[in-house]
Write a protein that holds these residues in place. Sequence first.
Motif, mmCIF file in Angstrom:
data_model
loop_
_atom_site.group_PDB
_atom_site.id
_atom_site.type_symbol
_atom_site.label_atom_id
_atom_site.label_comp_id
_atom_site.label_asym_id
_atom_site.label_seq_id
_atom_site.Cartn_x
_atom_site.Cartn_y
_atom_site.Cartn_z
ATOM 1 N N ALA A 393 0.837 -1.192 0.000
ATOM 2 C CA ALA A 393 0.000 0.000 0.000
ATOM 3 C C ALA A 393 0.873 1.244 0.000
ATOM 4 C CB ALA A 393 -0.934 0.009 1.206
ATOM 5 N N VAL A 394 0.256 2.373 -0.311
ATOM 6 C CA VAL A 394 0.910 3.675 -0.189
ATOM 7 C C VAL A 394 -0.035 4.588 0.598
ATOM 8 C CG1 VAL A 394 2.433 3.598 -2.191
ATOM 9 C CG2 VAL A 394 0.047 4.243 -2.492
ATOM 10 N N GLU A 395 0.532 5.316 1.540
ATOM 11 C CA GLU A 395 -0.253 6.192 2.399
ATOM 12 C C GLU A 395 -0.120 7.633 1.925
ATOM 13 O OE1 GLU A 395 -0.734 7.170 7.186
ATOM 14 O OE2 GLU A 395 1.134 6.315 6.410
ATOM 15 N N LEU A 455 -11.715 -4.082 10.053
ATOM 16 C CA LEU A 455 -10.386 -4.479 10.500
ATOM 17 C C LEU A 455 -9.496 -3.245 10.651
ATOM 18 C CD1 LEU A 455 -8.828 -6.975 11.361
ATOM 19 C CD2 LEU A 455 -7.868 -7.101 9.081
ATOM 20 N N THR A 456 -8.820 -2.806 9.594
ATOM 21 C CA THR A 456 -7.968 -1.619 9.688
ATOM 22 C C THR A 456 -8.610 -0.413 9.022
ATOM 23 O OG1 THR A 456 -6.798 -2.267 7.673
ATOM 24 C CG2 THR A 456 -5.890 -3.015 9.770
ATOM 25 N N MET A 457 -9.882 -0.500 8.705
ATOM 26 C CA MET A 457 -10.622 0.632 8.155
ATOM 27 C C MET A 457 -11.688 1.041 9.162
ATOM 28 S SD MET A 457 -10.970 -0.529 4.157
ATOM 29 C CE MET A 457 -11.594 1.074 3.654
ATOM 30 N N GLY A 458 -11.905 2.347 9.286
ATOM 31 C CA GLY A 458 -12.819 2.848 10.294
ATOM 32 C C GLY A 458 -14.243 2.370 10.079
ATOM 33 N N ARG A 459 -14.948 2.110 11.174
ATOM 34 C CA ARG A 459 -16.341 1.673 11.135
ATOM 35 C C ARG A 459 -17.187 2.638 11.964
ATOM 36 N NH1 ARG A 459 -16.245 -4.690 12.445
ATOM 37 N NH2 ARG A 459 -18.358 -4.548 11.651
ATOM 38 N N PHE A 460 -18.414 2.820 11.493
ATOM 39 C CA PHE A 460 -19.297 3.751 12.190
ATOM 40 C C PHE A 460 -19.868 3.104 13.448
ATOM 41 C CE2 PHE A 460 -22.095 7.206 12.880
ATOM 42 C CZ PHE A 460 -23.280 6.663 13.352
ATOM 43 N N CYS A 461 -19.612 3.732 14.566
ATOM 44 C CA CYS A 461 -20.206 3.327 15.840
ATOM 45 C C CYS A 461 -20.034 4.484 16.807
ATOM 46 C CB CYS A 461 -19.543 2.071 16.397
ATOM 47 S SG CYS A 461 -20.199 1.599 18.014
ATOM 48 N N PRO A 462 -21.116 5.058 17.308
ATOM 49 C CA PRO A 462 -21.002 6.202 18.222
ATOM 50 C C PRO A 462 -20.112 5.954 19.428
ATOM 51 C CG PRO A 462 -23.269 5.934 17.488
ATOM 52 C CD PRO A 462 -22.522 4.749 16.980
ATOM 53 N N LEU A 463 -20.087 4.707 19.920
ATOM 54 C CA LEU A 463 -19.248 4.423 21.084
ATOM 55 C C LEU A 463 -17.777 4.635 20.786
ATOM 56 C CD1 LEU A 463 -20.942 1.198 22.482
ATOM 57 C CD2 LEU A 463 -21.014 3.494 23.440
ATOM 58 N N TYR A 464 -17.371 4.360 19.548
ATOM 59 C CA TYR A 464 -15.973 4.520 19.177
ATOM 60 C C TYR A 464 -15.677 5.932 18.673
ATOM 61 C CZ TYR A 464 -15.606 -0.545 19.551
ATOM 62 O OH TYR A 464 -15.608 -1.833 20.017
ATOM 63 N N LEU A 465 -16.671 6.613 18.148
ATOM 64 C CA LEU A 465 -16.438 7.915 17.549
ATOM 65 C C LEU A 465 -16.606 9.079 18.530
ATOM 66 C CD1 LEU A 465 -18.272 7.544 14.095
ATOM 67 C CD2 LEU A 465 -15.900 7.044 14.680
ATOM 68 N N THR A 491 -0.371 14.648 14.823
ATOM 69 C CA THR A 491 -0.887 13.904 13.671
ATOM 70 C C THR A 491 -2.394 13.723 13.751
ATOM 71 O OG1 THR A 491 1.182 12.676 13.497
ATOM 72 C CG2 THR A 491 -0.708 11.738 12.386
ATOM 73 N N LEU A 492 -3.045 13.797 12.599
ATOM 74 C CA LEU A 492 -4.424 13.367 12.425
ATOM 75 C C LEU A 492 -4.448 12.345 11.291
ATOM 76 C CD1 LEU A 492 -6.628 16.610 12.624
ATOM 77 C CD2 LEU A 492 -6.523 14.741 14.279
ATOM 78 N N SER A 493 -5.245 11.273 11.468
ATOM 79 C CA SER A 493 -5.369 10.253 10.434
ATOM 80 C C SER A 493 -6.846 10.004 10.147
ATOM 81 C CB SER A 493 -4.698 8.946 10.880
ATOM 82 O OG SER A 493 -4.811 7.952 9.879
ATOM 83 N N LEU A 494 -7.201 9.998 8.867
ATOM 84 C CA LEU A 494 -8.595 9.827 8.461
ATOM 85 C C LEU A 494 -9.122 8.470 8.925
ATOM 86 C CD1 LEU A 494 -11.008 10.964 6.888
ATOM 87 C CD2 LEU A 494 -10.044 9.915 4.818
ATOM 88 N N ASP A 495 -10.306 8.489 9.522
ATOM 89 C CA ASP A 495 -10.898 7.272 10.071
ATOM 90 C C ASP A 495 -12.166 6.910 9.297
ATOM 91 O OD1 ASP A 495 -11.434 5.157 11.869
ATOM 92 O OD2 ASP A 495 -12.595 6.463 13.172
ATOM 93 N N VAL A 496 -13.275 7.582 9.576
ATOM 94 C CA VAL A 496 -14.557 7.303 8.928
ATOM 95 C C VAL A 496 -14.933 8.498 8.061
ATOM 96 C CG1 VAL A 496 -17.031 6.985 9.325
ATOM 97 C CG2 VAL A 496 -15.377 5.722 10.701
ATOM 98 N N LEU A 529 -4.371 10.848 4.897
ATOM 99 C CA LEU A 529 -5.631 10.538 4.219
ATOM 100 C C LEU A 529 -5.793 9.038 4.016
ATOM 101 C CD1 LEU A 529 -5.787 13.394 1.536
ATOM 102 C CD2 LEU A 529 -6.557 13.385 3.917
ATOM 103 N N ALA A 530 -5.080 8.238 4.820
ATOM 104 C CA ALA A 530 -5.136 6.771 4.768
ATOM 105 C C ALA A 530 -4.470 6.254 3.501
ATOM 106 C CB ALA A 530 -6.564 6.266 4.917
ATOM 107 N N ALA A 531 -4.626 4.977 3.224
ATOM 108 C CA ALA A 531 -3.797 4.311 2.219
ATOM 109 C C ALA A 531 -4.598 3.861 1.011
ATOM 110 C CB ALA A 531 -3.092 3.104 2.852
#
Length: 621
Positions: A393-395, A455-465, A491-496, A529-531
């Motif tokens: 991958a490339v980030e 897995l390594t990509m963000g998922r929508f869940c209010p408890l985590y966000l 650092t900031l990294s794009l999640d969802v 902006l993720a990979a």
Amino acid sequence: MNQVFMRVSVSARRYLPITLGTALLALLWHKARDLDWEAVGHALTAIAPLTWALAVLATAVSFWAVAQYDVIAHRHFRTGYAPRTTRNAGAAAIAVGQTTGFGPAVGAALRWRVMPALGHGMVLRITTFVTLGFFAAWGLLAATVALPLLAGVGWLALLLLPLALAAMAFALLRHPRLTHGGRAMELPSISAFLTMTALAAVDLLFAGLALWLLLPEGLAPALPILIAAFALSLGAGMAGGTPGGVGPFELTLVALLPGTATPELAASLIAFRMVYYALPCVIGAAWALLTPPAQHRRLPPLTATLQGRRAELGIAAQNDHRALVTFSAEGVALRTPQTLTLFLGAAEGHLAALLPALERAAREENRYACLYKLTDRDAVVARAQGWHVAPFAVEAVIDPRRHDLTGPGHRQLRRFLRKAENAGLSFGPITAPDWERMTEIHCAWEDSHGTERGLTMGRFCPLYLRDKPLFGAWLDGRLVAYTSWLEAPGTLSLDVMRHEADLPQGCMHGLIQTVIGHARTNGLTNVSLAALPHPSLPGRIADCAGLARFKTSFAPQWRPLYIGAGNPLALAICAADIRLGILRPAPLSRTTQEMWQLDSLISPLEETPPVVEGIPIRHAG
């Protein structure tokens, strides 16, 4: 009618093997009456002491191999018992169970006697795992090796065995869990099944060798033929349901070795029963009854620190993960069905210090050790330690301090930002999240894009966000899109990233540009902006061409990321397993407390969505 059929079916499965075994035992008794038992006695006493000793040694190796099944089972269920304890308990359980009959029941009782802290439920699961695992491995070896050998086409085994192993590995990779009655059962990993198959081969080889040694010189066939006949006879004995397989085993062996029904063969079979059944049974029963119950104080698992040099480490909270800790380094490992994956290298310290701990931990869980999303520097360290590493991958990384909209590199971005401005969009941080509205946007996004990945990509869940930075886009005062971000120092990294289906052009460009401006204002040095897939994977690049154009418009710096494993085959399995984990993520786990918190965050929609294990599917992601 169906109930009657089911009762008949259950009765048939329960009593048919015992009935068949009893009939074969009676047939064996009928044939045994015709033997010259005085000649059998002379043949038995004629066996040399050295032959007895070698047969006992071969039996010991056979039992060592089959006892390893318990070690694998305890690793599968992560009981925490020492391998020596589980191996001894497994050997005793198998020795007594196979000799007395009702192997699973007797084996479970002995395992519980030695390890009472496991509880009845776990003991039954371990016993079932061992029993079914051996049957599966035996069946594969019998079909691909024993039958071709007895049919005179032994060369065919060189083709059938690898094909069967590859087919089983593929099946376990694609279907690592079985679901029955709403409950998921985790199947053995590929590593565990390959190990069990190898152990079954060692067991059959040395058990057959013990029998071959006890046969008279002129009576014994070639060793491979005898081992093949022994494997099939052992299967007949296990299916027969009689103690030690007496009856079905002998009759099958005689049928597969024609012309050998002699007093010498009868003496050899009696000697084999003494060496392989009676002696281990006595030793196993004595050990199980005399040894004190194993003391086991299971330590609570270490809590992984999801803070490190790389912001993306926080995404491990959405997955089954564990801490890896040494005196000088710390990291976070993700669990997938086939792998234990060190995620993002070392969170603290140096990668080299964590590699031995990762390999040991993976071995203790029947998984392949894997390294995922390594940087250039960590990839060099892993290669120097003998790992096989490949770019995958490339980030896309942006330095907010140097991000300047002027110049040709941002021409496309400027055009989209103008479109967003003309549409009347506004952007900014979300300080008071409207979770109900954000859930509606998430559901609309899934309707147009399909089920979210994981897995390594963000998922929508209010408890985590709820504790992550959130930025939104509004049109006429109505939220239409939002992003969440993971934080690390500087650092900031794009999640969802979620948005409605009908979105004005430039909306997501404006949203990301707002985050970059926020990062510059707050002195951050990195916005990820993720990979994307590595350019060396052209087929994967085509799958996300639109996302690649979107990220490229920000003129980021592209940093390669690497995946690693112990050998090329393990690397291929790890890569496939992680890809499946991303495309088909396991359900997010919930505790009762989290469910209460989730209810307080999200108001119910007008139409109640379907519920799985008490979790609204569309609400919780």
